[in-house]
Each structure stands twice: as C-alpha cells, then as structure tokens.
Design a protein around this motif. Structure first.
Motif, PDB file in Angstrom:
ATOM      1  N   GLU A 184       0.821  -1.203   0.000  1.00 42.48           N
ATOM      2  CA  GLU A 184       0.000   0.000   0.000  1.00 42.48           C
ATOM      3  C   GLU A 184       0.860   1.261   0.000  1.00 42.48           C
ATOM      4  O   GLU A 184       0.544   2.233  -0.681  1.00 42.48           O
ATOM      5  N   TYR A 220       2.222   1.946  -3.479  1.00 43.46           N
ATOM      6  CA  TYR A 220       1.183   2.484  -4.359  1.00 43.46           C
ATOM      7  C   TYR A 220       0.972   3.969  -4.102  1.00 43.46           C
ATOM      8  O   TYR A 220       0.869   4.765  -5.035  1.00 43.46           O
ATOM      9  N   GLN A 243       1.796   7.114  -6.651  1.00 40.93           N
ATOM     10  CA  GLN A 243       0.773   8.110  -6.993  1.00 40.93           C
ATOM     11  C   GLN A 243       1.263   9.523  -6.700  1.00 40.93           C
ATOM     12  O   GLN A 243       1.007  10.449  -7.467  1.00 40.93           O
TER      13      GLN A 243
END
Length: 60
Positions: free
Chosen positions: A2, A5, A9
């Motif tokens: 997580e 990610y 981003q």
C-alpha cells in the motif's frame, strides 16, 4: 504494498503538476504580448498638468 502504491501516486501527481507548470510557462513566454492603451495623449497631458499644478514642488 500500500505504501508503494501511495508513493507512486505521489510521484505521478508531482510529475504531472510539474509538467503542467512547465507547459504553462513555455506558452506564457513564447506568446506575443500586446498592450493597448487608448487616449494616451490625453492621459499624458492630464498627468503633466497635475504635476505642474502642485504648489509644493515635490514633483520636481
């Protein structure tokens, strides 16, 4: 997983913002700039009269 990610981003978002800023800057600097001022003679005359009519001499 997580955290990776979110980090990707964030990098993508910063890259897109930087790219948008660069494109905007290039467009701003490469476009022709025009400045139109109507009744310039009247404006200049009134400005000169205003300074000439000052009694304290600070305009000079």
């Amino acid at each position: 997983m997580e955290a990776c990610y979110e980090k990707s981003q964030l990098i993508l978002r910063k890259s897109l913002c930087s790219l948008a800023a660069i494109i905007s800057l290039v467009a701003l600097l490469s476009s022709p700039v025009t400045f139109k001022m109507y009744e310039v003679k009247d404006y200049a005359s009134s400005l000169i009269d205003t300074f000439a009519n000052q009694s304290d001499g600070s305009a000079m």
